[in-house]
Structures are given as C-alpha cells and as structure tokens.
Design an enzyme around this catalytic site. Sequence first.
Site: not given
Length: 156
Positions: A44, A49, A87-88, A129-130, A133
Amino acid sequence: MKILTIPNPILRQKSQEIKDISNPEIQKLIPKMIQTMQANKGIGLACPQVGKSIRLIIIATKNGAIPFINPKILWHSKKEEIDEEGCLSLPKIYGLVKRWQEVKIEAFDINGKKEKIKAQGLFARVLQHEIDHLDGVLFIDRLIKQTSGAKINFKK
C-alpha cells in the site's frame, strides 16, 4: 519517486480531497505511485508518503495495484483483530496494531466512478492503514506493542 520518512511534517498533515480526477497530473501520478510501491515491495502507498497532501492511495491486490481516490470508511465491523504492521515511511519498524476485521469504503476509481467496496482481512487492514495516512495518522500512533526496529515512543 522518493518515499518520505518520519519526521517529515507532510506525513502528519490531513490531505485535501481531489476535485478533478481527470486532471493530467493525477492521471500521471497514479502509475508513478504504483511503480514506487512495487519497487519498494510495499502492499500500500498513500500520497503523503510521496510528498503530495492529497487523498489518493494505492493498494496491491491479487488483481494488481488499485488506486482509490478520496476514500472514506462508511462502516466497520465491531470485531477487531491484532496483527503486525510496518510502513515504508518508517523503515524497519514493526509492531502490533488493532484494526477492524471488516470495512466498507467508498472511493472513486481512476475514471471518476464512485464505488463501494467491502473488504476483510489483510485488504481491510491495508485500506485502514493507508486511509490513516490521509489523515496524518501513522501506524505507530495505534501500536499496542513494538515488535522490531529502533525503539520509538508510541501512544496506547
């Protein structure tokens, strides 16, 4: 595209709704985000991000990467489950997070068509999760317990 990491302030901002889905900048951004997510082995990716404070996320599915524009959670199950997340934007940090088992979301597709999607399991987790963000919320804000990575302070 470069993936922003904490403590970049863009990751903590509430993202703006996309008004014109047909805008060429949005249409060019989607494949770039898909490529970035895949190159970084993510499942994702949210616009904040990659430095864009707009409401667009990409989710990897068994049918390929799918963009969700202006996604909103309409409903969620009462049942929750705890699982490990990473997470990235927080490289090498992992922890246990409680999420709803099922969600129903509304979002626009790449052509501007409004869709409602019911998701469960990992798909529901990644959507939550996304979407977090897009509201400036990171998974570390929801941590129950950190499982690996550099020690961080987190809220319970």
